[in-house]
Design an enzyme around this catalytic site. Structure first.
Site, PDB file in Angstrom:
ATOM      1  N   TYR A  17       0.830  -1.219   0.000  1.00 44.33           N
ATOM      2  CA  TYR A  17       0.000   0.000   0.000  1.00 44.33           C
ATOM      3  C   TYR A  17       0.857   1.259   0.000  1.00 44.33           C
ATOM      4  O   TYR A  17       0.729   2.106  -0.888  1.00 44.33           O
ATOM      5  CB  TYR A  17      -0.925  -0.015   1.222  1.00 44.33           C
ATOM      6  CG  TYR A  17      -1.787   1.219   1.360  1.00 44.33           C
ATOM      7  CD1 TYR A  17      -2.853   1.427   0.486  1.00 44.33           C
ATOM      8  CD2 TYR A  17      -1.557   2.153   2.361  1.00 44.33           C
ATOM      9  CE1 TYR A  17      -3.666   2.557   0.605  1.00 44.33           C
ATOM     10  CE2 TYR A  17      -2.355   3.282   2.493  1.00 44.33           C
ATOM     11  CZ  TYR A  17      -3.410   3.485   1.608  1.00 44.33           C
ATOM     12  OH  TYR A  17      -4.201   4.600   1.725  1.00 44.33           O
ATOM     13  N   SER A  44      -1.286 -11.879 -10.012  1.00 46.41           N
ATOM     14  CA  SER A  44      -1.352 -10.589  -9.322  1.00 46.41           C
ATOM     15  C   SER A  44       0.049 -10.033  -9.100  1.00 46.41           C
ATOM     16  O   SER A  44       0.295  -8.838  -9.309  1.00 46.41           O
ATOM     17  CB  SER A  44      -2.074 -10.746  -7.978  1.00 46.41           C
ATOM     18  OG  SER A  44      -2.041  -9.538  -7.249  1.00 46.41           O
ATOM     19  N   LYS A 133       8.686  -2.420  16.507  1.00 45.26           N
ATOM     20  CA  LYS A 133       9.334  -1.290  15.834  1.00 45.26           C
ATOM     21  C   LYS A 133      10.520  -0.789  16.649  1.00 45.26           C
ATOM     22  O   LYS A 133      11.557  -0.417  16.084  1.00 45.26           O
ATOM     23  CB  LYS A 133       8.322  -0.163  15.598  1.00 45.26           C
ATOM     24  CG  LYS A 133       7.220  -0.521  14.602  1.00 45.26           C
ATOM     25  CD  LYS A 133       6.251   0.639  14.394  1.00 45.26           C
ATOM     26  CE  LYS A 133       5.150   0.276  13.413  1.00 45.26           C
ATOM     27  NZ  LYS A 133       4.218   1.399  13.168  1.00 45.26           N
TER      28      LYS A 133
END
Length: 317
Positions: A17, A44, A133
């Protein structure tokens, strides 16, 4: 002076995205752009490969655990920007290992683009993602790799779509999380990509956290709903979900629904994106690049009014 030298930039996660926005931003700023993607197995994936090639991107195909191949690809570029999705965040440990072995990378931008993870805490389902993270940040620093961390807060197109359902002309009810008064920061994905690429090649952002918090994008849910009502000449019924109910849902819902609720709680109930003040030492993107005209929330609403976006599937994890 801003460093304007063109760097060879490799995007890891280029078919995702945010990856698509990042590729376009890199190309628009004149950088030779590369992508490291998984080997092609489906139609795809083949379509996405052709898309990248049509844009002029040099594409490498391989897995992150193919160390020798990955190192060889890294040695052909200067900057690495990761946009890997949440389930793959710890896979970046393999990327860090390869970057260290390659020895030539001038800057690494790990996949974050959300809350400033070293300054906020969240309910357990979301806190686990924030901790991943942090692990990537600490591993990057331990490896001695020059870095830029980007705290982009919330993706505006994504969350406006999720909160307001602009594609649904029959929508009468809008869910409001908590009181609806907490301030969030909604940044258009195109701007997130622009700021990231600029910072990744800017000496001023080396070994710094770049926070994207322009004044025009700080907004509460209630303010957002009112802006949309004024543009559409509609009145929406607001259905508030109390904080206590959201906390209970985080404890009882299965994965990944519990993460979705924890993120909504953190951003739109606790106001985690604006709960700390920026100091003179902080690097705020819109002030670092004042000549860039970012898309403010109101302008994006006008875009959605003219061209309603396709409905999205809420994937927070």
């Amino acid at each position: 002076m801003e460093n304007i030298e063109k760097s060879k930039i490799m995007i890891v996660g280029a078919t995702g995205y945010l990856g698509d926005y990042m590729v376009r931003a890199s190309l628009s700023l004149g950088h030779p752009t590369f992508a490291y993607i998984r080997p092609i197995h489906t139609s795809s994936q083949l379509s996405k490969l052709h898309h990248l090639l049509s844009l002029g991107v040099t594409v490498f195909q391989g897995e992150l655990d193919e160390q020798e191949k990955l190192v060889s690809c890294l040695q052909q570029v200067d900057v690495v920007i990761s946009t890997l999705a949440v389930p793959q965040h710890l896979e970046q440990l393999k990327l860090i290992k390869a970057i260290k072995q390659a020895g030539n990378i001038k800057r690494f931008v790990p996949s974050e683009y959300g809350n400033e993870v070293d300054r906020v805490k969240a309910l357990p389902p979301f806190e686990a993602l924030l901790e991943n993270k942090r692990k990537i940040r600490r591993a990057t620093e331990e490896a001695g790799i020059p870095y830029t961390y980007v705290s982009a807060n919330s993706f505006a197109a994504y969350f406006i779509n999720y909160l307001l359902h602009p594609h649904d002309l029959k929508c009468q009810h809008i869910l409001v999380y908590g009181t609806g008064q907490a301030k969030a920061v909604l940044n258009h994905e195109e701007d997130v990509a622009f700021y990231t690429v600029k910072a990744a090649t800017d000496k001023r952002a080396e070994n710094r956290v770049v926070i994207i918090r322009p004044e025009g994008n700080i907004i509460s849910q209630l303010e957002l709903i009112t802006l949309w009502e004024n543009r559409t000449n509609r009145a929406f019924k607001r259905q508030h979900i109390p904080e206590k109910e959201m906390i209970k849902q985080c404890e009882t819902l299965d994965f990944p629904e519990n993460i979705r609720v924890a993120i909504l709680h953190n951003v739109f109930v606790k106001g985690a994106q604006t709960m700390f003040e920026l100091s003179p030492e902080d690097v705020e993107a819109s002030k670092l690049y004042p000549d860039h005209k970012y898309t403010c929330v109101e302008a994006l609403l006008d875009v959605f009014l003219a061209n309603p976006p396709q409905p999205i599937v809420a994937k927070f994890a």
